[in-house]
Scaffold this motif. Structure first.
Motif, mmCIF file in Angstrom:
data_model
loop_
_atom_site.group_PDB
_atom_site.id
_atom_site.type_symbol
_atom_site.label_atom_id
_atom_site.label_comp_id
_atom_site.label_asym_id
_atom_site.label_seq_id
_atom_site.Cartn_x
_atom_site.Cartn_y
_atom_site.Cartn_z
ATOM 1 N N LEU A 20 -15.782 -14.313 -30.574
ATOM 2 C CA LEU A 20 -16.850 -15.130 -31.341
ATOM 3 C C LEU A 20 -17.816 -15.802 -30.458
ATOM 4 N N ARG A 21 -17.376 -16.130 -29.330
ATOM 5 C CA ARG A 21 -18.479 -16.665 -28.318
ATOM 6 C C ARG A 21 -19.404 -15.572 -28.139
ATOM 7 N N MET A 22 -19.154 -14.285 -27.870
ATOM 8 C CA MET A 22 -19.888 -13.264 -27.519
ATOM 9 C C MET A 22 -20.914 -13.082 -28.869
ATOM 10 N N ALA A 23 -20.541 -13.139 -29.989
ATOM 11 C CA ALA A 23 -21.355 -13.066 -31.146
ATOM 12 C C ALA A 23 -22.420 -14.193 -31.236
ATOM 13 N N LYS A 24 -21.784 -15.395 -31.064
ATOM 14 C CA LYS A 24 -22.889 -16.676 -31.206
ATOM 15 C C LYS A 24 -23.961 -16.468 -30.068
ATOM 16 N N ASP A 25 -23.527 -16.209 -28.611
ATOM 17 C CA ASP A 25 -24.665 -15.969 -27.575
ATOM 18 C C ASP A 25 -25.639 -15.077 -28.149
ATOM 19 N N ALA A 26 -25.014 -13.850 -28.263
ATOM 20 C CA ALA A 26 -25.900 -12.797 -28.722
ATOM 21 C C ALA A 26 -26.946 -13.181 -29.944
ATOM 22 N N ILE A 27 -26.349 -13.721 -31.127
ATOM 23 C CA ILE A 27 -27.096 -14.149 -32.162
ATOM 24 C C ILE A 27 -28.210 -15.058 -31.670
ATOM 25 N N THR A 28 -27.828 -16.169 -31.072
ATOM 26 C CA THR A 28 -28.661 -17.242 -30.709
ATOM 27 C C THR A 28 -29.909 -16.654 -29.675
ATOM 28 N N THR A 29 -29.599 -15.721 -28.808
ATOM 29 C CA THR A 29 -30.520 -15.212 -27.976
ATOM 30 C C THR A 29 -31.345 -14.197 -28.879
ATOM 31 N N ALA A 30 -31.130 -13.690 -29.775
ATOM 32 C CA ALA A 30 -31.823 -12.864 -30.767
ATOM 33 C C ALA A 30 -32.897 -13.831 -31.510
ATOM 34 N N GLY A 31 -32.782 -14.939 -31.513
ATOM 35 C CA GLY A 31 -33.638 -15.972 -32.278
ATOM 36 C C GLY A 31 -33.192 -16.419 -33.490
ATOM 37 N N HIS A 32 -31.824 -16.333 -33.910
ATOM 38 C CA HIS A 32 -31.091 -16.806 -35.060
ATOM 39 C C HIS A 32 -30.522 -18.211 -34.611
ATOM 40 N N LYS A 33 -30.070 -18.799 -35.848
ATOM 41 C CA LYS A 33 -29.360 -20.042 -35.586
ATOM 42 C C LYS A 33 -28.075 -19.830 -35.886
ATOM 43 N N GLN A 86 -25.667 -5.264 -39.112
ATOM 44 C CA GLN A 86 -26.671 -4.508 -38.138
ATOM 45 C C GLN A 86 -27.394 -5.287 -37.269
ATOM 46 N N ILE A 87 -27.893 -6.354 -37.659
ATOM 47 C CA ILE A 87 -28.589 -7.392 -36.790
ATOM 48 C C ILE A 87 -27.569 -8.087 -35.716
ATOM 49 N N VAL A 88 -26.481 -8.272 -36.372
ATOM 50 C CA VAL A 88 -25.343 -8.869 -35.355
ATOM 51 C C VAL A 88 -25.024 -7.901 -34.213
ATOM 52 N N VAL A 89 -24.595 -6.424 -34.892
ATOM 53 C CA VAL A 89 -24.228 -5.522 -33.739
ATOM 54 C C VAL A 89 -25.073 -5.266 -32.898
ATOM 55 N N ASP A 90 -26.635 -4.911 -33.316
ATOM 56 C CA ASP A 90 -27.684 -4.905 -32.343
ATOM 57 C C ASP A 90 -27.732 -5.931 -31.298
ATOM 58 N N ALA A 91 -27.798 -7.303 -31.821
ATOM 59 C CA ALA A 91 -27.680 -8.220 -30.520
ATOM 60 C C ALA A 91 -26.634 -8.155 -29.749
ATOM 61 N N LEU A 92 -25.439 -7.855 -30.309
ATOM 62 C CA LEU A 92 -24.452 -7.686 -29.131
ATOM 63 C C LEU A 92 -24.606 -6.543 -28.383
ATOM 64 N N ARG A 93 -25.236 -5.407 -28.698
ATOM 65 C CA ARG A 93 -25.519 -4.373 -27.814
ATOM 66 C C ARG A 93 -26.576 -4.769 -26.995
ATOM 67 N N LYS A 94 -27.699 -5.519 -27.266
ATOM 68 C CA LYS A 94 -28.472 -5.697 -26.531
ATOM 69 C C LYS A 94 -28.006 -6.749 -25.291
ATOM 70 N N GLY A 95 -27.292 -7.720 -25.581
ATOM 71 C CA GLY A 95 -26.533 -8.459 -24.730
ATOM 72 C C GLY A 95 -25.748 -7.925 -23.633
ATOM 73 N N VAL A 96 -24.779 -6.815 -24.150
ATOM 74 C CA VAL A 96 -24.238 -6.207 -23.160
ATOM 75 C C VAL A 96 -25.156 -5.336 -22.258
ATOM 76 N N HIS A 97 -26.096 -4.738 -22.887
ATOM 77 C CA HIS A 97 -26.971 -4.052 -21.891
ATOM 78 C C HIS A 97 -27.676 -4.965 -20.988
ATOM 79 N N ALA A 98 -28.040 -6.186 -21.316
ATOM 80 C CA ALA A 98 -28.835 -7.114 -20.269
ATOM 81 C C ALA A 98 -27.767 -7.560 -19.269
ATOM 82 N N ARG A 99 -26.462 -7.526 -19.485
ATOM 83 C CA ARG A 99 -25.482 -8.011 -18.598
ATOM 84 C C ARG A 99 -25.421 -6.581 -17.446
ATOM 85 N N LEU A 100 -25.644 -5.512 -17.955
ATOM 86 C CA LEU A 100 -25.214 -4.411 -17.069
ATOM 87 C C LEU A 100 -26.267 -4.085 -15.722
#
Length: 561
Positions: A341-354, A547-561
């Motif tokens: 849940l925290r991962m999802a929140k961080d990814a979503i907010t980083t992608a510009g959503h509330k 799809q928006i949430v999944v894309d945000a999570l994937r982008k967050g994972v890639h950013a950490r690698l």
């Protein structure tokens, strides 16, 4: 004298084993002490390198493109998935019915059609699709986990099976369910228990548990399940795949055989399970394109809505507001679920959503009321379904218990019509309260709209030991409300990170039970998923926002690698 149900079960198991070609079986099936069998299909030796390449494709749309261009023939794709399904079954006991010859004959016809006409039959041309063993396929048995139903051959296809054929798909197997399909784990007295391929000491979930295990082992890329209280979503998150529970009037149910037929207040929904999120979308488009409302009167006449998928009613998807359920007030989610849940929140907010917090409204009351509605007639219904003195299992534990269970024991009663009406009236009022509760969030979102979707656990835990999956309210509340919901994988348990916390102030006795059950070492590496919930009949928007949430999570994972 042996009870008839036992002889029927023995005969069925023998036929099932005999329907798998001997050359597709492995002499080196993993021993019971080997818990992780995800590598077995490749190690079994039954698939060629080409067949492994085909079945390793998780993207449904990529498979369909290769089939449509004849780069891969329907026969070779179907053969590959039949072989991999056979391997998956040997490792997890996930199948209840195989009809490989029927599927391969269909594949030959489809290849001939493409070769001579230069076009595909439909949007699912040549794609093998698995089916939960509740859907009628003409000439194939439907048993719903009952040994006493052996010999129950379908006289016609279920409406959704007919739609799959019309779309060009190739049904080839049916997957295992719990006896009666009324459990969120998978075990019966017919073919036995389906286990989780990531850890066979843990459940694959249920009641679409055979589908979950099969897709996780890449014996299928797209399957069809049903969901009354979490039966698509729980197996999907436990096995690390995708699933969609539509509202129950969106896809055809006619020809799907199971318990509680006639109960019309909190109904089971038909939905897809897949190795890819795109597979869920492709499935919905294909089935709705067949106009199923002309074959099943329970289906609303609602074609695929591209505007809804484009999130026209949700700001075009540019700035969304999601709400998160951190805790439903009854059972606190386990540490890996909270981390997801925290991962999802961080990814979503980083992608510009509330993201705001969601306040669960009477969730426990919705689930109690759903149970009361089911219990109004479940005892007589379930007792009438088992034949030839077949005992009814009361739970999915390792030691088979045939004492009266939840749906047949003391809490079940034969309610009068008036008593049932009162329960349904109360549900109607609660649904209005929840609608108002959702609408009132417009004052918090900053978008001028109410919350676009809710993100929450699909289970308080990851896959549990057999017989321990007893809390389903994170999914069943949305069945009570008839909201559309999708589930998606997020991460895996990391025992070093997801350590056991100190005891908290327990919400309930079951909360304490779940706390005591948590053992991070025992579930290390297991899939962790979440759920995205939208409004009733908003399946397109739910898929788009997932799809928006999944894309945000994937982008967050890639950013950490």
């Amino acid at each position: 004298m042996t009870e008839k149900w036992k002889s029927l079960a023995a005969e069925k198991r023998q036929r099932l084993a005999g329907a798998i070609p001997r050359e597709w079986t492995s002499a080196s099936i993993p021993p019971p002490e080997q818990l992780d069998v995800t590598g077995f299909p490749k190690q079994s030796g039954s698939l060629s390198s080409r067949e492994l390449e085909i079945t390793d494709v998780a993207d449904v749309d990529l498979l369909l493109r290769k089939l449509a261009t004849a780069e891969w023939s329907a026969v070779e794709v179907t053969t590959a998935f039949c072989k991999r399904a056979a391997a998956a079954h040997q490792a997890t006991n996930c199948l209840s019915e195989v009809f490989f010859e029927k599927a391969l004959a269909r594949a030959e016809d489809l290849d001939g059609y493409l070769r001579t006409r230069g076009e595909v039959v439909g949007p699912l041309h040549g794609l093998p699709i698995s089916l939960k063993d509740m859907f009628n396929v003409k000439g194939v048995e439907t048993t719903v986990g009952y040994a006493s139903w052996v010999g129950n051959y379908a006289q016609e296809d279920a409406v959704i099976v007919a739609a799959l054929y019309e779309a060009g798909a190739i049904p080839y197997v049916k997957t295992n369910v719990p006896q009666s399909a009324m459990f969120v784990e998978t075990h019966n007295l017919l073919v036995g228990r389906t286990v989780n391929p990531c850890n066979r000491s843990l459940t694959s979930g249920g009641s679409s548990g055979g589908e979950g295990a099969l897709i996780a082992l890449k014996g299928s890329v797209l399957g069809v399940g049903t969901d009354l209280g979490g039966s698509i979503r729980i197996p999907a998150v436990y096995n690390g795949i995708y699933g969609l529970k539509p509202s129950y009037h969106r896809l055809p149910f006619h020809g799907c055989i199971g318990p509680l037929e006639g109960q019309d207040c909190v109904r089971a929904a038909v939905g897809p399970m897949s190795s890819s999120l795109g597979g869920l979308t492709t499935f919905m488009k294909a089935i709705l394109n067949t106009q199923p409302w002309l074959k099943d009167p329970s289906v609303v006449p609602m074609s695929w809505n591209e505007n809804l998928y484009a999130l026209d009613g949700h700001g075009g998807g540019r700035r969304l507001c999601f709400a998160i359920v951190w805790d439903d007030g009854m059972v606190k989610p386990h540490p890996p679920v909270r981390r997801a849940l925290r991962m999802a929140k961080d990814a979503i907010t980083t992608a510009g959503h509330k993201v705001i917090d969601w306040q669960p409204l009477h969730h426990h009351d919705y689930n109690k009321l759903s149970s009361a509605i089911w219990l109004a007639g479940s005892r007589r219904d379930l007792l009438s379904l088992a034949k030839h003195d077949e005992p009814l299992l009361s739970n999915m534990g390792l030691e088979e218990d045939t004492s009266p269970g939840f749906f047949t024991g003391g809490r079940a009663k034969d309610a009068t019509a008036y008593e049932l009406w009162q329960l349904q009236s109360k549900m109607s009022k609660l649904r209005k309260e929840y609608l108002d509760h959702w609408q009132e969030t417009a004052s918090q979102t900053g978008t001028g709209r109410p919350v676009d979707a809710i993100i929450c656990p699909a289970s308080a835990s990851v896959a549990t030991p057999h017989g321990k999956n007893v809390y389903t309210s994170y999914t069943s509340v949305w069945n009570a409300l008839d909201y559309a919901a999708a589930v998606f994988p997020v991460t895996k348990v990391d025992a070093a990170v997801d350590t056991k916390p100190a005891p908290h102030a327990f919400h309930s006795s079951i909360d304490k039970t779940y706390y005591e059950m948590y053992d991070p070492e025992a579930i290390n590496g297991m899939p962790v998923g979440l759920q995205l919930v939208g409004r009733s009949l908003e399946e397109e928007a739910v898929l788009a926002m997932t799809q928006i949430v999944v894309d945000a999570l994937r982008k967050g994972v890639h950013a950490r690698l």
